[in-house]
Design a protein around this motif. Structure first.
Motif, PDB file in Angstrom:
ATOM      1  N   GLY A 134      44.868   7.654  53.014  1.00  0.00           N
ATOM      2  CA  GLY A 134      43.577   7.763  53.671  1.00  0.00           C
ATOM      3  C   GLY A 134      43.797   8.178  55.112  1.00  0.00           C
ATOM      4  O   GLY A 134      44.479   7.491  55.863  1.00  0.00           O
ATOM      5  N   ALA A 135      43.285   9.332  55.491  1.00  0.00           N
ATOM      6  CA  ALA A 135      43.373   9.823  56.874  1.00  0.00           C
ATOM      7  C   ALA A 135      44.815   9.935  57.353  1.00  0.00           C
ATOM      8  O   ALA A 135      45.103   9.725  58.523  1.00  0.00           O
ATOM      9  CB  ALA A 135      42.575   8.922  57.806  1.00  0.00           C
ATOM     10  N   PHE A 136      45.727  10.262  56.439  1.00  0.00           N
ATOM     11  CA  PHE A 136      47.128  10.489  56.801  1.00  0.00           C
ATOM     12  C   PHE A 136      47.754   9.268  57.479  1.00  0.00           C
ATOM     13  O   PHE A 136      48.611   9.394  58.345  1.00  0.00           O
ATOM     14  CB  PHE A 136      47.283  11.697  57.735  1.00  0.00           C
ATOM     15  CG  PHE A 136      46.806  12.989  57.157  1.00  0.00           C
ATOM     16  CD1 PHE A 136      47.184  13.383  55.888  1.00  0.00           C
ATOM     17  CD2 PHE A 136      45.986  13.824  57.883  1.00  0.00           C
ATOM     18  CE1 PHE A 136      46.751  14.582  55.349  1.00  0.00           C
ATOM     19  CE2 PHE A 136      45.546  15.029  57.350  1.00  0.00           C
ATOM     20  CZ  PHE A 136      45.931  15.401  56.084  1.00  0.00           C
ATOM     21  N   GLN A 137      47.335   8.051  57.094  1.00  0.00           N
ATOM     22  CA  GLN A 137      47.790   6.893  57.838  1.00  0.00           C
ATOM     23  C   GLN A 137      49.282   6.630  57.701  1.00  0.00           C
ATOM     24  O   GLN A 137      49.880   5.960  58.536  1.00  0.00           O
ATOM     25  CB  GLN A 137      47.009   5.641  57.415  1.00  0.00           C
ATOM     26  CG  GLN A 137      47.487   4.967  56.120  1.00  0.00           C
ATOM     27  CD  GLN A 137      46.877   5.580  54.876  1.00  0.00           C
ATOM     28  OE1 GLN A 137      46.351   6.689  54.939  1.00  0.00           O
ATOM     29  NE2 GLN A 137      46.937   4.889  53.757  1.00  0.00           N
ATOM     30  N   THR A 211      41.855  16.874  66.303  1.00  0.00           N
ATOM     31  CA  THR A 211      42.310  15.610  65.721  1.00  0.00           C
ATOM     32  C   THR A 211      43.548  15.822  64.860  1.00  0.00           C
ATOM     33  O   THR A 211      44.498  15.026  64.914  1.00  0.00           O
ATOM     34  CB  THR A 211      41.188  14.985  64.873  1.00  0.00           C
ATOM     35  OG1 THR A 211      40.012  14.829  65.679  1.00  0.00           O
ATOM     36  CG2 THR A 211      41.612  13.641  64.318  1.00  0.00           C
ATOM     37  N   LEU A 212      43.530  16.894  64.071  1.00  0.00           N
ATOM     38  CA  LEU A 212      44.672  17.204  63.216  1.00  0.00           C
ATOM     39  C   LEU A 212      45.935  17.400  64.037  1.00  0.00           C
ATOM     40  O   LEU A 212      46.999  16.848  63.714  1.00  0.00           O
ATOM     41  CB  LEU A 212      44.377  18.461  62.399  1.00  0.00           C
ATOM     42  CG  LEU A 212      45.528  19.028  61.561  1.00  0.00           C
ATOM     43  CD1 LEU A 212      45.958  18.034  60.498  1.00  0.00           C
ATOM     44  CD2 LEU A 212      45.118  20.353  60.927  1.00  0.00           C
ATOM     45  N   LEU A 216      49.458  15.158  64.009  1.00  0.00           N
ATOM     46  CA  LEU A 216      50.780  15.742  63.795  1.00  0.00           C
ATOM     47  C   LEU A 216      51.688  15.504  65.003  1.00  0.00           C
ATOM     48  O   LEU A 216      52.887  15.225  64.842  1.00  0.00           O
ATOM     49  CB  LEU A 216      50.656  17.231  63.505  1.00  0.00           C
ATOM     50  CG  LEU A 216      49.987  17.592  62.171  1.00  0.00           C
ATOM     51  CD1 LEU A 216      49.806  19.103  62.067  1.00  0.00           C
ATOM     52  CD2 LEU A 216      50.802  17.077  60.985  1.00  0.00           C
ATOM     53  N   LYS A 217      51.144  15.608  66.195  1.00  0.00           N
ATOM     54  CA  LYS A 217      51.933  15.355  67.396  1.00  0.00           C
ATOM     55  C   LYS A 217      52.500  13.940  67.380  1.00  0.00           C
ATOM     56  O   LYS A 217      53.690  13.724  67.662  1.00  0.00           O
ATOM     57  CB  LYS A 217      51.078  15.575  68.646  1.00  0.00           C
ATOM     58  CG  LYS A 217      51.810  15.289  69.949  1.00  0.00           C
ATOM     59  CD  LYS A 217      50.884  15.449  71.143  1.00  0.00           C
ATOM     60  CE  LYS A 217      51.616  15.106  72.444  1.00  0.00           C
ATOM     61  NZ  LYS A 217      50.710  15.246  73.629  1.00  0.00           N
ATOM     62  N   ARG A 274      46.892  27.693  69.535  1.00  0.00           N
ATOM     63  CA  ARG A 274      46.889  27.314  70.943  1.00  0.00           C
ATOM     64  C   ARG A 274      46.881  25.798  71.119  1.00  0.00           C
ATOM     65  O   ARG A 274      47.561  25.259  72.001  1.00  0.00           O
ATOM     66  CB  ARG A 274      45.677  27.941  71.650  1.00  0.00           C
ATOM     67  CG  ARG A 274      45.772  29.460  71.785  1.00  0.00           C
ATOM     68  CD  ARG A 274      44.663  30.019  72.652  1.00  0.00           C
ATOM     69  NE  ARG A 274      43.341  29.820  72.070  1.00  0.00           N
ATOM     70  CZ  ARG A 274      42.771  30.639  71.190  1.00  0.00           C
ATOM     71  NH1 ARG A 274      43.422  31.713  70.766  1.00  0.00           N
ATOM     72  NH2 ARG A 274      41.556  30.410  70.730  1.00  0.00           N
ATOM     73  N   LEU A 275      46.111  25.101  70.299  1.00  0.00           N
ATOM     74  CA  LEU A 275      46.084  23.639  70.373  1.00  0.00           C
ATOM     75  C   LEU A 275      47.458  23.050  70.090  1.00  0.00           C
ATOM     76  O   LEU A 275      47.906  22.115  70.776  1.00  0.00           O
ATOM     77  CB  LEU A 275      45.071  23.077  69.372  1.00  0.00           C
ATOM     78  CG  LEU A 275      43.587  23.287  69.678  1.00  0.00           C
ATOM     79  CD1 LEU A 275      42.743  22.885  68.471  1.00  0.00           C
ATOM     80  CD2 LEU A 275      43.175  22.488  70.913  1.00  0.00           C
ATOM     81  N   ALA A 276      48.137  23.591  69.075  1.00  0.00           N
ATOM     82  CA  ALA A 276      49.449  23.069  68.697  1.00  0.00           C
ATOM     83  C   ALA A 276      50.496  23.376  69.769  1.00  0.00           C
ATOM     84  O   ALA A 276      51.343  22.528  70.086  1.00  0.00           O
ATOM     85  CB  ALA A 276      49.873  23.650  67.353  1.00  0.00           C
TER      86      ALA A 276
END
Length: 349
Positions: A134-137, A211-212, A216-217, A274-276
């Motif tokens: 759930g939500a990559f927890q 958010t993604l 990942l960060k 650009r965000l990444a």
């Protein structure tokens, strides 16, 4: 009128117009009447690459195996898919991995918003014993590779237009007849907080991309890994208004059948890149899907599959051609890989 349309009209009457992003989220994920909560659209309303040809998932399986080896073949390792549909792609991925005598230590995990698809995945992938996130927890507990095909396009988008020199957000409200209609909010929007394009009079942005990247960060600050995203969209220039809906293979109006049609937008791959990069991640791509698959050896795999299945030769050829032909999916679909800082370019880039 769909049940969700009736519900949305009541909400708008009570609270006023809602942003396009809120409308899109409700159409897709309302727990009672939302599209993904209630119906399996793959093969009926739309078709995805894994359903077109098994070669798609097989190539990604060999890609994942190669990148696992490039990470040092960690004993504890997670292979994660976001939005796994009917489980077709993960099934093909792991078959290719096993045929290459790999994957014994892979922990398969699925992030899925649809209870309908979750049930199908549990049945189809039972021998893989997948976990469901759930939500990559759980991302970041072990080195991982995340793969998502046609998942980003379902992230809700906010839309803005310029009017009288100011930016206003587009909203869904009711017209004089009480029907759903798209208009613009009367108050000024905080659109300048987003990246603007010179001369643009409208643009579309998916807030969840930020958010993604943050997720990942955080994960890559603990363990090494990669995240591969494949979807349709643009590499340069922000999308304007790409919101559209599909039912039974036909495009319909985005307000026509809320909850009964699939809603989607083009992905702004340039913004994701650009965000990444701003977050310090290693970024490779976006590249076009056709050259990416060709670089992985899709043509050789197609010929091998044809030799082993002469009776299906035309079907196999047409399926792979559809994936790589620039006139079909080869150019419109893009591939981008976000990785832990310092990792070298992955294969295919």
């Amino acid at each position: 009128m769909t049940r969700l349309a009736s519900k949305l009209k009541s909400l708008i009457r009570a609270g006023g117009p809602m942003p396009v992003s809120a409308y899109m989220n409700a159409c897709l994920h309302d727990p009672e009447h939302g599209y993904y909560a209630t119906r399996p659209g793959i093969g009926r309303d739309f078709i995805t690459a894994p359903e077109i040809s098994q070669v798609f998932g097989e190539m990604l399986g060999l890609w994942a195996l190669h990148e696992w080896q490039a990470l040092g073949s960690p004993e504890r390792f997670s292979l994660v898919e976001a939005g796994a549909g009917r489980g077709t792609m993960m099934d093909d991925i792991m078959r290719a991995v096993r045929q290459a005598n790999g994957g014994q230590g892979f922990d398969v995990a699925i992030n899925e918003a649809s209870p309908v698809y979750s049930a199908a995945q549990k049945e189809r992938l039972s021998d893989l014993h997948p976990s469901f996130l759930g939500a990559f927890q759980s991302i970041g507990e072990a080195p991982f590779i995340l793969i998502a095909n046609e998942w980003l396009d379902c992230l809700p988008a906010r839309q803005f237009v310029q009017s009288d020199g100011d930016w206003h957000e587009k909203v869904v409200g009711l017209d004089d007849q009480g029907d759903l209609a798209i208009g613009i909010a009367t108050d000024k929007a905080n659109a300048p907080a987003f990246e603007m394009r010179d001369g643009a009079t409208s643009f579309e942005v998916q807030p969840a991309l930020e958010t993604l990247v943050d997720v990942l960060k955080d994960a890559f600050s603990v363990v090494p890994g990669r995240a591969l995203f494949i979807d349709y969209g643009v590499s340069e220039g922000a999308p304007g208004d790409t919101l559209r809906a599909f039912q039974r293979g036909l495009q319909v109006g985005p307000l026509a059948l809320p909850g009964s049609s699939d809603l989607t937008v083009d992905v702004d791959f340039g913004r994701l890149r650009r965000l990444a990069e701003k977050a310090g991640l290693s970024v490779h791509g976006p590249v076009e899907q056709g050259p990416f698959l060709m670089g992985l050896g899709v043509e050789a795999r197609m010929h091998a599959l044809i030799r082993a299945n002469q009776g299906r030769a035309e079907e196999i050829y047409k399926g792979v051609t559809r994936l790589v032909d620039p006139a079909e999916m080869g150019r419109r679909f893009k591939v981008i890989c976000l990785s832990a800082p310092g990792l070298a370019a992955p294969v295919g880039f």
